[in-house]
Design a protein around this motif. Structure first.
Motif, PDB file in Angstrom:
ATOM      1  N   ASP A  38      47.900  42.069  20.858  1.00  0.00           N
ATOM      2  CA  ASP A  38      47.784  41.347  22.404  1.00  0.00           C
ATOM      3  C   ASP A  38      46.319  41.566  22.976  1.00  0.00           C
ATOM      4  O   ASP A  38      46.104  41.171  24.251  1.00  0.00           O
ATOM      5  N   THR A  39      45.462  41.943  22.241  1.00  0.00           N
ATOM      6  CA  THR A  39      44.031  41.850  22.750  1.00  0.00           C
ATOM      7  C   THR A  39      43.479  40.507  22.796  1.00  0.00           C
ATOM      8  O   THR A  39      43.831  39.826  21.857  1.00  0.00           O
ATOM      9  N   VAL A  40      42.608  40.180  23.742  1.00  0.00           N
ATOM     10  CA  VAL A  40      42.101  38.760  23.504  1.00  0.00           C
ATOM     11  C   VAL A  40      40.611  39.129  23.314  1.00  0.00           C
ATOM     12  O   VAL A  40      39.982  39.741  24.280  1.00  0.00           O
ATOM     13  N   SER A  41      39.868  38.357  22.593  1.00  0.00           N
ATOM     14  CA  SER A  41      38.472  38.555  22.292  1.00  0.00           C
ATOM     15  C   SER A  41      37.732  37.936  23.386  1.00  0.00           C
ATOM     16  O   SER A  41      37.990  36.981  24.104  1.00  0.00           O
ATOM     17  N   GLY A  42      36.506  38.524  23.894  1.00  0.00           N
ATOM     18  CA  GLY A  42      35.739  38.140  24.909  1.00  0.00           C
ATOM     19  C   GLY A  42      35.996  38.842  26.171  1.00  0.00           C
ATOM     20  O   GLY A  42      35.483  38.384  27.211  1.00  0.00           O
ATOM     21  N   LEU A  43      36.884  39.724  26.195  1.00  0.00           N
ATOM     22  CA  LEU A  43      37.152  40.412  27.368  1.00  0.00           C
ATOM     23  C   LEU A  43      36.470  41.785  27.440  1.00  0.00           C
ATOM     24  O   LEU A  43      36.439  42.246  26.519  1.00  0.00           O
ATOM     25  N   SER A  48      40.601  43.722  29.608  1.00  0.00           N
ATOM     26  CA  SER A  48      41.692  44.151  28.449  1.00  0.00           C
ATOM     27  C   SER A  48      42.781  45.046  28.873  1.00  0.00           C
ATOM     28  O   SER A  48      43.981  44.963  28.789  1.00  0.00           O
ATOM     29  N   THR A  49      42.160  46.012  29.404  1.00  0.00           N
ATOM     30  CA  THR A  49      43.473  47.209  30.004  1.00  0.00           C
ATOM     31  C   THR A  49      44.320  46.388  31.106  1.00  0.00           C
ATOM     32  O   THR A  49      45.368  46.666  30.955  1.00  0.00           O
ATOM     33  N   VAL A  50      43.516  45.527  31.927  1.00  0.00           N
ATOM     34  CA  VAL A  50      44.296  44.988  33.007  1.00  0.00           C
ATOM     35  C   VAL A  50      45.375  44.014  32.609  1.00  0.00           C
ATOM     36  O   VAL A  50      46.555  44.046  32.843  1.00  0.00           O
ATOM     37  N   TYR A  51      44.808  43.034  31.538  1.00  0.00           N
ATOM     38  CA  TYR A  51      45.641  42.223  30.538  1.00  0.00           C
ATOM     39  C   TYR A  51      46.893  42.800  29.949  1.00  0.00           C
ATOM     40  O   TYR A  51      47.935  42.326  30.151  1.00  0.00           O
ATOM     41  N   LYS A  52      46.612  43.954  29.255  1.00  0.00           N
ATOM     42  CA  LYS A  52      47.564  44.770  28.737  1.00  0.00           C
ATOM     43  C   LYS A  52      48.624  44.936  29.571  1.00  0.00           C
ATOM     44  O   LYS A  52      49.930  45.232  29.438  1.00  0.00           O
ATOM     45  N   PHE A  53      48.096  45.628  30.715  1.00  0.00           N
ATOM     46  CA  PHE A  53      49.023  46.146  31.823  1.00  0.00           C
ATOM     47  C   PHE A  53      49.974  45.099  32.274  1.00  0.00           C
ATOM     48  O   PHE A  53      51.331  45.156  32.655  1.00  0.00           O
TER      49      PHE A  53
END
Length: 105
Positions: A38-43, A48-53
């Protein structure tokens, strides 16, 4: 030695007795965040922490993110705005009722 119920535990359960007999799970568990699906490159690490949250909760407020990161709400809004611009999350509402939601890609 008896357990708390006064019964002797079953010792017939097969337990690997050597390292070679242990199941190999190293190939199934990623050891770096770059390998997590679920990680996105370029973050950045913060993004990335916020997106996963957000992916785990589906809907968050600026205050949720400020608490997560330990920063002021102004910085949290900046990170959230970056993710909105990248199309990873969407903004709903206005002012104090603003919530950020996960955008399925």
């Amino acid at each position: 030695m008896p357990d708390s119920a006064g019964k002797v535990p079953n010792n017939d359960v097969a337990v690997p007795n050597t390292f070679e007999n242990m199941p190999d799970s190293i190939q199934s568990a990623p050891d770096m965040t770059e390998n997590v699906p679920d990680t996105v490159s370029g973050l950045s690490k913060t993004q990335s922490t916020v997106y996963k949250f957000i992916c785990g909760r589906n809907r968050v407020s600026t205050e949720d993110i400020a608490g997560l990161l330990g920063v002021q709400p102004r910085r949290a809004r900046q990170v959230l705005s970056d993710l909105v611009r990248k199309g990873l999350i969407e903004r709903e509402g206005a002012a104090r009722s603003t919530r950020y939601v996960y955008t399925s890609r």
